[in-house]
Scaffold this active site. Structure first.
Site, PDB file in Angstrom:
ATOM      1  N   HIS A  63      19.567  35.031  16.907  1.00 43.76           N
ATOM      2  CA  HIS A  63      19.456  34.395  15.597  1.00 43.76           C
ATOM      3  C   HIS A  63      18.030  34.626  15.091  1.00 43.76           C
ATOM      4  CE1 HIS A  63      19.143  31.590  12.432  1.00 43.76           C
ATOM      5  NE2 HIS A  63      18.470  30.679  13.121  1.00 43.76           N
ATOM      6  N   CYS A  73      22.876  27.208  12.558  1.00 44.78           N
ATOM      7  CA  CYS A  73      22.449  28.593  12.836  1.00 44.78           C
ATOM      8  C   CYS A  73      23.293  29.270  13.922  1.00 44.78           C
ATOM      9  CB  CYS A  73      20.973  28.620  13.215  1.00 44.78           C
ATOM     10  SG  CYS A  73      19.920  27.914  11.944  1.00 44.78           S
ATOM     11  N   ASN A  79      14.905  33.199   7.775  1.00 42.78           N
ATOM     12  CA  ASN A  79      15.978  32.598   8.568  1.00 42.78           C
ATOM     13  C   ASN A  79      17.147  32.279   7.638  1.00 42.78           C
ATOM     14  OD1 ASN A  79      17.665  30.919  10.015  1.00 42.78           O
ATOM     15  ND2 ASN A  79      16.036  29.646  10.870  1.00 42.78           N
TER      16      ASN A  79
END
Ligand code: ACO
Length: 329
Positions: free
Chosen positions: A256, A123, A286
């Site tokens: 993020h 990520c 996500n």
């Protein structure tokens, strides 16, 4: 006369791509219920802030999503693909073991010759890739880079594990980063701590023509949560010091997009009002390395983030890895 490398890099254009229609929590819950897995819209929203995500169709691979985002970024930067001299793709869900997804994107763009490689920092991948591209531009190794975060996380999700499969989605975001006489990227910092490799991982691999180990994503959510807020605050503060700025100088924080509670936690620690947060996790889920460039592109296209404003990008991901970039758009 000696050649002086250009001193700065700056974002010239952004692009984003989400495959297919949104899959709402209700639709996902119905799909999971068919396999006897129980979840609900209210649980997902309350714990994560996610309302929907996108899943690529079976025929689309990571480079297909990356290509769409890249084309839009090139268009926004008013830039021909032939002028790009560096392509970096941040991904944990590449088309294949090798060659890199970046090489495949280069081929799909119809160009050749420029450097192209992938970055694997889960990520945090886009923050890593942007920092590498900035360094290469500032040292004169490149002058115009396509920096892409692209993922098809749906391919590594375990749809029998409700603690993970409701969190992630597919997508791609891209920027054109080019040399500039005025600073765009002000400071950045990257970190990793491999002691925590097992709290978020996809441990399987290919060996002797077979999949060895579990090829689906595993996560200790509460452990990731505890680490995330602390490292994100630390790295954001450190980057502000490097750039000789303060948190009050941040116009927009783009964390993020993993979980609204982590994002709110970080904003609170930095004493930033929630209005300064760019939030797309509700609609995107996500999307790992794609989440930050997708959120940036969304905010730019909506006219929320304007040229000249100061933006903090920050991410934490598997590895664990984390990092932040402060930039003037
Ligand atoms: N639907 C319904 N119930 C669920 C679901 C679901 N999808 N998932 C878990 N539960 C249940 C659990 O079984 C548990 O039930 P129990 O109390 O009867 O045992 C209960 O909900 C609580 O489970 P926890 O795991 O403790 O839930 P928590 O409040 O920690 O929330 C979450 C889980 C959202 C994953 C949280 O830990 C979190 O946000 N972690 C951060 C990690 C993250 O966002 N990761 C994303 C990838 S990492 C990254 O991008 C940086």
């Amino acid at each position: 006369m000696s050649l002086k490398p250009p001193p700065y890099s700056r974002i010239a254009g952004t692009g984003g791509f989400l495959p297919g229609d949104p899959v709402t929590n209700e639709a996902l819950a119905m799909r999971l219920a068919r396999s006897g897995i129980e979840t609900s819209d209210s649980w997902i929203i309350e714990r994560t802030g996610i309302k929907a995500r996108h899943f690529a169709n079976d025929n689309d691979v990571c480079s297909d999503l990356a290509l769409q985002a890249a084309k839009l970024a090139l268009q926004a930067a008013d830039c021909d693909a032939t002028t790009i001299d560096l392509i970096i793709v941040a991904t944990s869900t590449p088309d294949m073991i090798f060659p890199s997804t970046a090489c495949i994107v280069q081929q799909k763009l119809g160009v050749r010759g420029c450097a192209a490689f992938d970055v694997q920092a889960v990520c945090s991948g886009f923050v890593y890739a942007l920092t590498i591209a900035d360094s290469m531009i500032r040292t004169g190794a490149a002058s115009k880079a396509l920096v892409i975060g692209a993922e098809v996380f749906s391919r590594i999700l375990d749809f029998s594990d409700r603690t993970t499969c409701v969190l992630f989605g597919d997508g791609a975001g891209a920027v054109v980063l080019q040399s500039s006489d005025t600073p765009g990227i002000l400071a950045s910092e990257l970190h990793a701590d491999g002691r925590y490799a097992n709290i978020l991982c996809t441990p399987g691999t290919v060996s002797g023509g077979k999949i060895l180990g579990d090829p689906l994503l595993k996560m200790d959510g509460p452990a990731v949560f505890r680490l995330a807020v602390n490292v994100l605050e630390e790295v954001a503060r450190s980057v502000l010091v490097k750039a000789e700025r303060t948190a009050a100088d941040i116009d927009w924080l783009i964390p993020h997009q993993a979980n609204i509670r982590i994002m709110h936690g970080t904003a609170k620690k930095l004493k930033l009002p929630f209005e300064k947060l760019i939030v797309t996790v509700a609609e995107h889920g996500n999307t790992s390395a794609a989440s930050i460039p997708l959120a940036l592109d969304d905010a730019v296209r909506r006219g929320k983030i304007r040229p000249g404003e100061t933006v903090m990008l920050e991410a934490v991901g598997g590895g664990i890895t984390w990092g932040a970039v402060l930039l003037d758009l």
